[in-house]
Write an enzyme that holds these catalytic residues in place. Sequence first.
Site, PDB file in Angstrom:
ATOM      1  N   LYS A  53       0.772  -1.185  -0.028  1.00 29.39           N
ATOM      2  CA  LYS A  53       0.068   0.069   0.116  1.00 29.39           C
ATOM      3  C   LYS A  53       0.946   0.983  -0.087  1.00 29.39           C
ATOM      4  CE  LYS A  53      -4.458   1.017   0.409  1.00 29.39           C
ATOM      5  NZ  LYS A  53      -5.720   0.042   0.117  1.00 29.39           N
ATOM      6  N   ASP A  97      -6.861   4.237  -4.631  1.00 29.38           N
ATOM      7  CA  ASP A  97      -7.650   3.993  -3.413  1.00 29.38           C
ATOM      8  C   ASP A  97      -8.276   5.585  -3.123  1.00 29.38           C
ATOM      9  OD1 ASP A  97      -7.613   1.934  -0.928  1.00 29.38           O
ATOM     10  OD2 ASP A  97      -7.389   4.094   0.067  1.00 29.38           O
ATOM     11  N   GLY A 100     -20.547   6.896   2.683  1.00 27.01           N
ATOM     12  CA  GLY A 100     -19.526   7.131   1.726  1.00 27.01           C
ATOM     13  C   GLY A 100     -20.173   7.410   0.390  1.00 27.01           C
ATOM     14  N   PHE A 101     -19.323   8.230  -0.466  1.00 26.68           N
ATOM     15  CA  PHE A 101     -20.036   8.678  -1.881  1.00 26.68           C
ATOM     16  C   PHE A 101     -19.106   8.391  -2.869  1.00 26.68           C
ATOM     17  CE2 PHE A 101     -18.580  12.859  -2.970  1.00 26.68           C
ATOM     18  CZ  PHE A 101     -17.638  13.088  -1.633  1.00 26.68           C
ATOM     19  N   GLY A 102     -17.708   7.696  -2.457  1.00 29.34           N
ATOM     20  CA  GLY A 102     -16.602   7.662  -3.501  1.00 29.34           C
ATOM     21  C   GLY A 102     -16.919   6.490  -4.459  1.00 29.34           C
ATOM     22  N   ASN A 103     -15.877   5.959  -4.864  1.00 29.24           N
ATOM     23  CA  ASN A 103     -15.671   4.738  -5.956  1.00 29.24           C
ATOM     24  C   ASN A 103     -16.499   3.522  -5.339  1.00 29.24           C
ATOM     25  OD1 ASN A 103     -13.896   2.186  -6.676  1.00 29.24           O
ATOM     26  ND2 ASN A 103     -14.587   3.631  -8.296  1.00 29.24           N
ATOM     27  N   VAL A 104     -16.165   3.186  -4.073  1.00 31.84           N
ATOM     28  CA  VAL A 104     -16.719   1.928  -3.742  1.00 31.84           C
ATOM     29  C   VAL A 104     -18.175   1.997  -3.400  1.00 31.84           C
ATOM     30  CG1 VAL A 104     -16.677   0.296  -1.789  1.00 31.84           C
ATOM     31  CG2 VAL A 104     -14.611   1.475  -2.281  1.00 31.84           C
ATOM     32  N   ALA A 105     -18.631   3.202  -2.746  1.00 31.35           N
ATOM     33  CA  ALA A 105     -20.091   3.187  -2.449  1.00 31.35           C
ATOM     34  C   ALA A 105     -20.733   3.430  -3.615  1.00 31.35           C
ATOM     35  CB  ALA A 105     -20.331   4.838  -1.758  1.00 31.35           C
ATOM     36  N   TRP A 106     -20.412   4.175  -4.785  1.00 29.17           N
ATOM     37  CA  TRP A 106     -21.061   4.135  -6.073  1.00 29.17           C
ATOM     38  C   TRP A 106     -21.435   2.816  -6.816  1.00 29.17           C
ATOM     39  CZ3 TRP A 106     -18.249   3.214 -10.767  1.00 29.17           C
ATOM     40  CH2 TRP A 106     -19.146   3.562 -11.976  1.00 29.17           C
TER      41      TRP A 106
HETATM   42  N1  GLU Z   1      -7.604   0.259  -3.018  1.00 27.56           N
HETATM   43  C1  GLU Z   1      -8.137  -0.964  -3.228  1.00 27.56           C
HETATM   44  C2  GLU Z   1      -7.960  -1.971  -2.083  1.00 27.56           C
HETATM   45  O1  GLU Z   1      -8.155  -1.627  -0.992  1.00 27.56           O
HETATM   46  C3  GLU Z   1      -7.838  -1.644  -4.739  1.00 27.56           C
HETATM   47  C4  GLU Z   1      -6.093  -2.010  -4.575  1.00 27.56           C
HETATM   48  C5  GLU Z   1      -5.790  -2.511  -6.189  1.00 27.56           C
HETATM   49  O2  GLU Z   1      -6.443  -2.465  -6.937  1.00 27.56           O
HETATM   50  O3  GLU Z   1      -4.481  -3.057  -6.381  1.00 27.56           O
HETATM   51  O4  GLU Z   1      -8.002  -2.991  -1.938  1.00 27.56           O
END
Ligand code: GLU
Length: 460
Positions: free
Chosen positions: A140, A180, A251-257
């Site tokens: 990360k 992320d 949330g309202f970002g990528n995951v929430a969407w």
């Molecule tokens: N940031 C995302 C996660 O928490 C995706 C990571 C990725 O695609 O490498 O898993």
Amino acid sequence: MTKPAITPEKSKASVHNYITNLLSDVVARNPGEKEFHQAVKEVVETLAPILEKHPEYIKAKVLDRLIEPDRAITFRVGWQDDQGEFRVNRGFRVQFNNAIGPYKGGLRFHSSVNLSILKFLGFEQIFKNSLTTLPMGGGKGGSDFDPRGKSDGEVMRFCQSFMTELFRHIGPDTDVPAGDMGVGGREIGFLFGQYKRLKAEFTGVLTGKGLSWGGSLVRPEATGYGVVYFCQEQLKTKGAAFKGKTVAVSGFGNVAWGAVKKAGELGGKVVTISGPDGFIYDKNGISGEKTDYMLQLRASGQDIVEPYARKFGAEFHAGMRPWRIKADVALPCATQNELNAGDASELLKNGLMCLTEGANMPCTPEAVTAFQEAGILFSPGKASNAGGVATSGLEMSQNSMRMSWSADEVDKHLRSIMADIHSACVGAAKEAGHPGNYVMGANIAGFKKVADAMMAQGLV
Ligand code: GLU
């Protein structure tokens, strides 16, 4: 002389001691890194059953090695803002473990970013990536750069400077970053452009790329879709489905969407989203153009959801989180520790039947205990949000093959990966004598594959 017999009680006690010592070591050796301590504790405490069965893992110091990143790189990122001022941020890449594949994990750009947060995320990523069934290690990175209110030019200059240092540490067979929080398609583009320029190579060094330059269909939706596919599997175990369920999302970002979109497609009614400014309660349900509007909210770079209320005539609750709303299913998709014991008891009082984590570690340990004690369905993010990185793995495969798959094909893989992760969690929990405990199941299943690879590869 015969050795004294190792009774099950003795083995239990020695594993317990081992775990207690390991946890106090983690705290002593990583002072102040509270999110990292929390993540390690949550994993290690659930591994007792497998350590009792396989003392060889303790002997080979597999866990002692796993909690120490292979390396953690920090670097200065200098850049110039639109006013010509010089700015300095800190960049990081934590390469945690590459026993089963190249380091893989996102980059987070957020003012809260520090080493503790990235070590917690990198540690989680090891187990998450192992669960995906794909060959990816854990890593990360990111920066304390705050993208809020920055112009495209500022973001580009920052990304170029960030990559000018990072490029020497990554590569398609070494370490493959992705997005992320604060890092989406735009940032991946700027980062990729700079990497390509520095290396004079076009390779799959990042995932989450644009479609015309090596990206995969469904990658943007994948984390949220995966959360909902996982939740669907959980509901199935109770003979239930999304149809007719009220769903609270944060949330309202990528995951929430992605989660809002897919939950709606499956017949659920999503009534909340949230941002740092408060939450939206839309009793008519968030779907169609309202879901598309989430993308505009995100692209505005303001990090607020309040404009949704004005646009669609919904309620806005300033400074509050959505967990007081009555829902059958809750999908926390914002950030770590966003749902505490008080929130958990409100949700339970209102009849919650399933909590599927979309963010990484959104529930505090006390909230997790409350859900588990209430006997509702609960799954940890490292299992239920693994669809994003899994689809990154599929992007890597397509890049290596120099091919691109159809949306249907990627989605089919994603669905079957989420179903496989679900069965792995259920199976491992059952085998450990704790049926229905997805936290234990995910940790044990994720750990075993990495531990066996580490044992096979000798002491490093
Ligand atoms: N940031 C995302 C996660 O928490 C995706 C990571 C990725 O695609 O490498 O898993």
